[in-house]
Design a protein around this motif. Sequence first.
Motif, PDB file in Angstrom:
ATOM      1  N   GLN A   1      97.223  45.636  85.341  1.00  0.00           N
ATOM      2  CA  GLN A   1      96.846  44.537  84.450  1.00  0.00           C
ATOM      3  C   GLN A   1      96.704  44.995  83.006  1.00  0.00           C
ATOM      4  N   GLN A   2      96.123  46.166  82.791  1.00  0.00           N
ATOM      5  CA  GLN A   2      95.947  46.645  81.423  1.00  0.00           C
ATOM      6  C   GLN A   2      97.306  46.883  80.763  1.00  0.00           C
ATOM      7  N   SER A   3      98.268  47.380  81.506  1.00  0.00           N
ATOM      8  CA  SER A   3      99.598  47.605  80.969  1.00  0.00           C
ATOM      9  C   SER A   3     100.221  46.277  80.538  1.00  0.00           C
ATOM     10  N   TRP A   4     100.111  45.232  81.373  1.00  0.00           N
ATOM     11  CA  TRP A   4     100.662  43.925  81.028  1.00  0.00           C
ATOM     12  C   TRP A   4      99.966  43.389  79.790  1.00  0.00           C
ATOM     13  N   TRP A   5      98.657  43.520  79.749  1.00  0.00           N
ATOM     14  CA  TRP A   5      97.860  43.020  78.633  1.00  0.00           C
ATOM     15  C   TRP A   5      98.296  43.670  77.322  1.00  0.00           C
ATOM     16  N   SER A   6      98.364  44.977  77.315  1.00  0.00           N
ATOM     17  CA  SER A   6      98.676  45.671  76.065  1.00  0.00           C
ATOM     18  C   SER A   6     100.166  45.631  75.726  1.00  0.00           C
ATOM     19  N   SER A   7     101.013  45.478  76.724  1.00  0.00           N
ATOM     20  CA  SER A   7     102.448  45.502  76.472  1.00  0.00           C
ATOM     21  C   SER A   7     103.019  44.152  76.054  1.00  0.00           C
ATOM     22  N   TRP A   8     102.411  43.053  76.484  1.00  0.00           N
ATOM     23  CA  TRP A   8     102.979  41.743  76.213  1.00  0.00           C
ATOM     24  C   TRP A   8     102.078  40.817  75.401  1.00  0.00           C
ATOM     25  N   LEU A   9     100.887  40.626  75.871  1.00  0.00           N
ATOM     26  CA  LEU A   9     100.026  39.620  75.266  1.00  0.00           C
ATOM     27  C   LEU A   9      99.618  39.979  73.837  1.00  0.00           C
ATOM     28  N   ILE A  10      99.163  41.175  73.616  1.00  0.00           N
ATOM     29  CA  ILE A  10      98.718  41.567  72.274  1.00  0.00           C
ATOM     30  C   ILE A  10      99.863  41.504  71.258  1.00  0.00           C
ATOM     31  N   PRO A  11     101.034  42.061  71.548  1.00  0.00           N
ATOM     32  CA  PRO A  11     102.134  41.942  70.582  1.00  0.00           C
ATOM     33  C   PRO A  11     102.557  40.486  70.324  1.00  0.00           C
ATOM     34  N   CYS A  12     102.538  39.647  71.362  1.00  0.00           N
ATOM     35  CA  CYS A  12     102.895  38.228  71.179  1.00  0.00           C
ATOM     36  C   CYS A  12     101.887  37.525  70.279  1.00  0.00           C
ATOM     37  N   LEU A  13     100.611  37.786  70.492  1.00  0.00           N
ATOM     38  CA  LEU A  13      99.585  37.197  69.633  1.00  0.00           C
ATOM     39  C   LEU A  13      99.730  37.670  68.184  1.00  0.00           C
ATOM     40  N   ALA A  14      99.998  38.933  68.018  1.00  0.00           N
ATOM     41  CA  ALA A  14     100.178  39.481  66.670  1.00  0.00           C
ATOM     42  C   ALA A  14     101.372  38.805  65.987  1.00  0.00           C
ATOM     43  N   ALA A  15     102.458  38.619  66.719  1.00  0.00           N
ATOM     44  CA  ALA A  15     103.639  37.962  66.150  1.00  0.00           C
ATOM     45  C   ALA A  15     103.329  36.519  65.767  1.00  0.00           C
ATOM     46  N   ALA A  16     102.560  35.813  66.609  1.00  0.00           N
ATOM     47  CA  ALA A  16     102.202  34.423  66.306  1.00  0.00           C
ATOM     48  C   ALA A  16     101.340  34.345  65.052  1.00  0.00           C
ATOM     49  N   ILE A  17     100.393  35.250  64.893  1.00  0.00           N
ATOM     50  CA  ILE A  17      99.522  35.268  63.712  1.00  0.00           C
ATOM     51  C   ILE A  17     100.325  35.560  62.453  1.00  0.00           C
ATOM     52  N   VAL A  18     101.223  36.519  62.526  1.00  0.00           N
ATOM     53  CA  VAL A  18     102.067  36.854  61.369  1.00  0.00           C
ATOM     54  C   VAL A  18     102.947  35.662  61.003  1.00  0.00           C
ATOM     55  N   THR A  19     103.496  34.971  62.002  1.00  0.00           N
ATOM     56  CA  THR A  19     104.328  33.794  61.749  1.00  0.00           C
ATOM     57  C   THR A  19     103.526  32.696  61.055  1.00  0.00           C
ATOM     58  N   LEU A  20     102.325  32.410  61.537  1.00  0.00           N
ATOM     59  CA  LEU A  20     101.471  31.401  60.908  1.00  0.00           C
ATOM     60  C   LEU A  20     101.113  31.780  59.475  1.00  0.00           C
ATOM     61  N   MET A  21     100.780  33.029  59.251  1.00  0.00           N
ATOM     62  CA  MET A  21     100.443  33.476  57.903  1.00  0.00           C
ATOM     63  C   MET A  21     101.644  33.334  56.966  1.00  0.00           C
ATOM     64  N   TYR A  22     102.831  33.664  57.454  1.00  0.00           N
ATOM     65  CA  TYR A  22     104.042  33.543  56.653  1.00  0.00           C
ATOM     66  C   TYR A  22     104.298  32.085  56.283  1.00  0.00           C
ATOM     67  N   ARG A  23     104.140  31.176  57.262  1.00  0.00           N
ATOM     68  CA  ARG A  23     104.357  29.747  57.013  1.00  0.00           C
ATOM     69  C   ARG A  23     103.339  29.208  56.012  1.00  0.00           C
ATOM     70  N   MET A  24     102.098  29.615  56.130  1.00  0.00           N
ATOM     71  CA  MET A  24     101.067  29.177  55.194  1.00  0.00           C
ATOM     72  C   MET A  24     101.365  29.692  53.780  1.00  0.00           C
ATOM     73  N   TYR A  25     101.807  30.920  53.688  1.00  0.00           N
ATOM     74  CA  TYR A  25     102.124  31.528  52.388  1.00  0.00           C
ATOM     75  C   TYR A  25     103.325  30.839  51.729  1.00  0.00           C
ATOM     76  N   THR A  26     104.369  30.580  52.525  1.00  0.00           N
ATOM     77  CA  THR A  26     105.558  29.925  51.962  1.00  0.00           C
ATOM     78  C   THR A  26     105.304  28.452  51.659  1.00  0.00           C
ATOM     79  N   ALA A  27     104.385  27.796  52.372  1.00  0.00           N
ATOM     80  CA  ALA A  27     104.069  26.397  52.133  1.00  0.00           C
ATOM     81  C   ALA A  27     103.332  26.228  50.807  1.00  0.00           C
TER      82      ALA A  27
END
Length: 138
Positions: A109-135
């Motif tokens: 479970q820890q491998s799945w958590w650190s390998s998939w979920l955390i990077p996906c969340l980080a990508a979503a946050i970066v995407t939102l920040m980019y959209r807010m900045y460009t808006a």
Amino acid sequence: MCEQGENGQDDVKYFRLEEIEEQNTFKSTWIIINHKVYDVTTFLEEHPGGEEVLREQAGGDATESFEDVGHSTDAREMAGSLLIGELHPDDRDKIAKPAESLVTTLHDQQSWWSSWLIPCLAAAIVTLMYRMYTAEDE
């Protein structure tokens, strides 16, 4: 110290850790690899990596160093000719365990958590920040 087989012949010669640690001289150099004891004294000058590599491990556990280098099948077969016995079972917990596989399983479970979920969340946050900045620029 030897263990006797059913037919009275010696099966395995066991060495205590204290005995092996004493074999750290120019006259006698022993190392441990995967709980097996090797007398590398006669091999010091022939070792392709130089005798210093073996002397650094003399009297102790060289498992990790041996496995990290990735010795060839020929080297492993050659090591068999230097085998003199095994580390006594009572002393095996006093040294590091032999190298284990670093392969993770799907059930980890820890491998799945650190390998998939955390990077996906980080990508979503970066995407939102980019959209807010460009808006704000529009």
